[in-house]
Design a protein around this motif. Sequence first.
Motif, PDB file in Angstrom:
ATOM      1  N   ASN A 180      53.177  59.520  -8.162  1.00 12.65           N
ATOM      2  CA  ASN A 180      53.238  61.104  -9.238  1.00 12.65           C
ATOM      3  C   ASN A 180      51.939  59.635 -10.269  1.00 12.65           C
ATOM      4  O   ASN A 180      51.398  60.129 -11.127  1.00 12.65           O
TER       5      ASN A 180
ATOM      6  N   ASN B  51      48.435  59.810 -13.379  1.00 10.97           N
ATOM      7  CA  ASN B  51      48.394  59.664 -15.297  1.00 10.97           C
ATOM      8  C   ASN B  51      48.011  58.321 -15.415  1.00 10.97           C
ATOM      9  O   ASN B  51      47.443  57.897 -14.698  1.00 10.97           O
TER      10      ASN B  51
ATOM     11  N   LYS C 202      55.646  64.708 -15.661  1.00  9.29           N
ATOM     12  CA  LYS C 202      54.762  65.334 -14.992  1.00  9.29           C
ATOM     13  C   LYS C 202      54.168  66.136 -14.427  1.00  9.29           C
ATOM     14  O   LYS C 202      53.372  65.593 -15.511  1.00  9.29           O
ATOM     15  N   THR C 203      53.959  66.495 -13.104  1.00 12.75           N
ATOM     16  CA  THR C 203      52.578  66.203 -12.751  1.00 12.75           C
ATOM     17  C   THR C 203      52.065  68.278 -12.488  1.00 12.75           C
ATOM     18  O   THR C 203      52.724  68.704 -12.300  1.00 12.75           O
ATOM     19  N   GLY C 204      51.056  67.906 -12.155  1.00 11.87           N
ATOM     20  CA  GLY C 204      50.518  69.291 -11.837  1.00 11.87           C
ATOM     21  C   GLY C 204      50.289  70.650 -12.879  1.00 11.87           C
ATOM     22  O   GLY C 204      50.259  70.647 -14.548  1.00 11.87           O
ATOM     23  N   GLU C 205      50.714  71.707 -12.649  1.00 13.34           N
ATOM     24  CA  GLU C 205      50.906  72.059 -13.401  1.00 13.34           C
ATOM     25  C   GLU C 205      51.690  72.311 -14.693  1.00 13.34           C
ATOM     26  O   GLU C 205      51.567  72.501 -16.123  1.00 13.34           O
ATOM     27  N   GLU C 206      52.945  71.433 -14.112  1.00 14.11           N
ATOM     28  CA  GLU C 206      54.193  71.495 -15.420  1.00 14.11           C
ATOM     29  C   GLU C 206      53.499  70.194 -17.019  1.00 14.11           C
ATOM     30  O   GLU C 206      53.796  69.811 -17.204  1.00 14.11           O
TER      31      GLU C 206
ATOM     32  N   ARG D 193      47.265  68.678 -18.199  1.00 16.32           N
ATOM     33  CA  ARG D 193      47.360  70.241 -17.545  1.00 16.32           C
ATOM     34  C   ARG D 193      47.386  71.284 -18.185  1.00 16.32           C
ATOM     35  O   ARG D 193      46.620  71.768 -18.051  1.00 16.32           O
ATOM     36  N   GLN D 194      48.461  71.828 -18.890  1.00 12.43           N
ATOM     37  CA  GLN D 194      48.572  72.665 -19.528  1.00 12.43           C
ATOM     38  C   GLN D 194      47.398  72.847 -20.475  1.00 12.43           C
ATOM     39  O   GLN D 194      47.390  73.960 -20.913  1.00 12.43           O
TER      40      GLN D 194
ATOM     41  N   ARG E  95      44.815  72.330 -21.249  1.00 14.28           N
ATOM     42  CA  ARG E  95      43.431  72.115 -21.115  1.00 14.28           C
ATOM     43  C   ARG E  95      43.161  73.757 -20.788  1.00 14.28           C
ATOM     44  O   ARG E  95      42.123  74.115 -21.012  1.00 14.28           O
ATOM     45  N   ARG E  96      44.209  74.804 -20.892  1.00 12.78           N
ATOM     46  CA  ARG E  96      44.151  76.783 -20.851  1.00 12.78           C
ATOM     47  C   ARG E  96      44.782  76.376 -22.499  1.00 12.78           C
ATOM     48  O   ARG E  96      45.988  76.282 -23.284  1.00 12.78           O
TER      49      ARG E  96
ATOM     50  N   ARG F 295      51.777  78.331 -26.055  1.00  9.92           N
ATOM     51  CA  ARG F 295      52.984  78.263 -25.419  1.00  9.92           C
ATOM     52  C   ARG F 295      53.714  76.991 -26.113  1.00  9.92           C
ATOM     53  O   ARG F 295      55.606  76.921 -26.846  1.00  9.92           O
TER      54      ARG F 295
END
Lengths: 722, 317
Positions: free
Chosen positions: B58, B62, B147-151, B155-156, B158-159, B165
Amino acid sequence: MRLLLAIALPLALLAEGAPIRKEAQRQPAATTAKKKLRKIRSTAKHLASAPAPVATDKTAPAAPAAADATEARQQPAPGAGSGGAGAGKKWEVNPEPTGTESVFGGHVDIGARWVTRAGDFNTYRSLVNLSQGARMTNAQLRLEPADSKLLDSGLLTLTAWGGDPYNTARLDMVKRGVWRLNSTYSNIAMFNALPSFANIGTPGSPLFFNQRTMDTRIRNYDNELTLFPGTRIMPYVGFSRNTNFGTGITPLVLELNEYPLRNVIDWSLYEVRGGIRVEFDRFHATVEQGGRRFRDDQFVYSTETLPGNRSTPYLGQILSLTKGNQLYRIRGEAEHTRALVTTSPFHWLDLSGSFIRSRPKTYSELNQLIRGNVVDPNNPLLLLAGTTDYFFGNATMPHISGSAAAEARLGPRIRIRESWETDRFHTTGINTLRSLQFFTPTSSSTLVLTGGERLEVSRHRQQIEAIWDVSKQLTIRGGHRYEWGRSLMKASTYSQGAPYDRLEMERQGGVFGFVLRPVQRVSLTGDLEFIDGIKTYYRTGLYDHTRLRFQTRFQLPKSLFFNANYSRLTNENPNPDVRYWYEADAITGSLQWLPGGGKNAAIIAEYQRSKVRSDINFLYPLGLFPVASNYRDYAHTGTMLIDLRLPLARNYSGRLSAGGSFVTTSGVRPTDYYQPQGRLVLPVTPKMEFFSEYRYFGLSQTIYVFEGFRTHMYMGGVRLLM
Amino acid sequence: MKACHVPLMAALAWAGWLAAAPSGQEPAKKDQARAAAPAKEYVGSDTCAGCHDEIHTNFRKNAHILLETNKRRGWEGKACESCHGPGSVHAETTSADDILSPKKMTPAAIDQMCLACHKNQQTQVGRIQSGHARNSVACTSCHNVHKTGEEASARQFRRPAGVNRNCQGCHMDVWASFQKPHRHPLPEGAMSCTGCHNPHASFLNRNMRLTSGQQPGCFQCHSNKRGPFVFEHAPVRNEPCTICHEPHGSANPRMMIRHEVANLCLECHSNIQSPPRATTAGGVAIATHDLRQPRWRNCTACHQKVHGSNVNGALLR
């Protein structure tokens, strides 16, 4: 030919064979290590595959939002990712596979919303403003080509498109070492028409409406392109745009009467900036030059004869407006220069500094046409048939600011930090009024007046602090802060002295803090400021004030976390002409229970009790006698989210989320605001999920009962996975 | 500092002495352990992949993979050990105690690890005086690297909802304010905390962000309030916007700090005398403003250009 190949082939292998060579050099040690690892791998496997605890860093465990069920469903809990995708054989709700190697992926949520509503529509629009219809609520599209010379990854994130009051978009694209593009867009509705805000009348009267309303949309668009990111020298260029367009109501203010008129709002700002970043191991510098242009065109107009807000005759006559137009035209420009530096000349010393200068200017024009029965602004005993005014003016604001900071590490446990900031600017404006005053529709005289003002502001801050890492468990810090400033501003209308007042602001005091980690699962932090005021600009400005903030976190059994937070601000000005007292405090507690990393269930709950109290006297304008202004606001706020995996059948499960928030306040403006919500997600196919969402918004206010509303919303849709 | 604060300071100093005391008994043991410990050497990322193959795989996505191939940084082939330290002992023993792990490091040590590369970057200008640095909030409090993907934090963040949160985890009291009816649209996902605050570094109070060089971040969206104006309303310039507004959330319209506009304005405009006899500025409102009538209770119904006017010194148009 064979000779050439014999020479070229090894060279070619060598050229791209640095890794090969390194592999050969490393191989003996790596091979030995790998053999050893294989031998013990079976017994050590649990170390590599053990799920990470949710709070990987004890200073700040992540906390999923309690109020947004949609987002919580997409990210059920930190640390759950290793199991979040679910076993390959189970049909689970799955936002996106982790560690995927696919080139293109993402998801799109589309659905439709139905809304039922009761109560005041304008208040609902001012606070919630969600309407029914088809929507794309969420989308995330990812592109990661494996071997592309142009792009390494691209990510497009969209929220709430299709007619909702808030939509955003973000595009991030990168080719590592070559270029990086970050682009954001937001479109936010600004609708505000609360009946109680600026209404002049009482319920039932024709003047019972907010005379300061707006129905506009603010759009922000920001882009930045960086070349050669991650290298030593990185040029960049950026472009931003901020616009607002819409309509509203605003009063046209004339002498002794005001007339609420329709208003068209249209302003925009464009900014271009470019610069270069230079990054070395011990040194960085950024130099940026930017410029912007601003435009503000407002048009206020009447469509009928209006009596205005005045309810009584003046000099035996009814004041009225038969025609009123105001056309604003403001143009502005500015340029700025910014220089930033950080450096670590020695291993024990870090320095940083910034210098920024700008010189914004505005040019303004106002054309105003008034017809009716109005009072001469220069002679209150004279009534006019109208005026035609033309203003033009300009203002400049040269502005310089700078900062410098240093951190010295005097040994392994002691750090000293010193910082200094300064900010200075002044505004100089001048305008000219040329007014045609119509005594009758055909007879007029001309009046020319000039005016203007100057405002000067300077403020500075100096702070020094020592940080002592007493042990691995405790860090404490203490220091001193000194703030001071000067301002030259227009004197009061009734001032007998000079046209300008010179005032000063000065305060100083101690700043302290600590971080205590007695055991790995517990931490306590504190931040304290005790500041003495010496001078302040305004009666309600910061004077003798204290800020306290304490936060504790502890982890109970493996998946249970508790946070508590206490904050307090007090401000007091005991001077005889002020006597101001202010106090605000809040205590907040939150609980997270994430058994199994939140894969099957997650409960997040938070509660806050807050208080704001303020006492000061002000002078009642009619008579100039003191009147108490006592502000009280006591609030209970709670948020909760329960997220459950629903095993509905063998190898088939969905997710149910429920929660929301509530606020109930008492004091001078008692308010209850409830926002519960729930969401159900069910997989339909491996590439599609069905979601169903319910939301409720309910507002009630004891004093302003007419502003209350209740609304139920249901949304159903699908998530398409790619 | 007032005298009543002295006992609190004394208590903190006593707690510090208590916390420091146990470590004073260990130096001798530490020296012995240090003498007996084998020397740590770098073994390369491929060795780490032997056990941590999923993380290693993963990590290719990065941004820190740059270290693995970039000769200038000096960590070519040793990206893992650039943060976690030499791994030879850990490779032999597979014990988590034999490798650097942010889970067990102090915030200062974590910052030293991350800032070894990231210190001299634009994002860190002003870090020294920022609230997070002063309160020992480590880089890994917000950022996760593996961590990868949504976590993945990359990535987090970006929103807006992902940013919010993350911030909410510590700033629960602030998030509670956003549940009130009049608020910036953060719960709706239209804005994020970082729209107004710079979490890394800022020399303004409360880590406020600057826009267009040196203007307060509020003007990034509220550009029509930037000015300059011919007739300024002085507190807009020499005080922050929070002198009149509660920027997070409020039960009061327009996020005012008072429930009625008249109270907000008159609390300052109540000086019969002018400076220097009065200790503050503001003057008084004119006598015709009879607050018994609703017409006079909202000052901005007439003083509509309350943030500054190009036309009228009383901010009437």
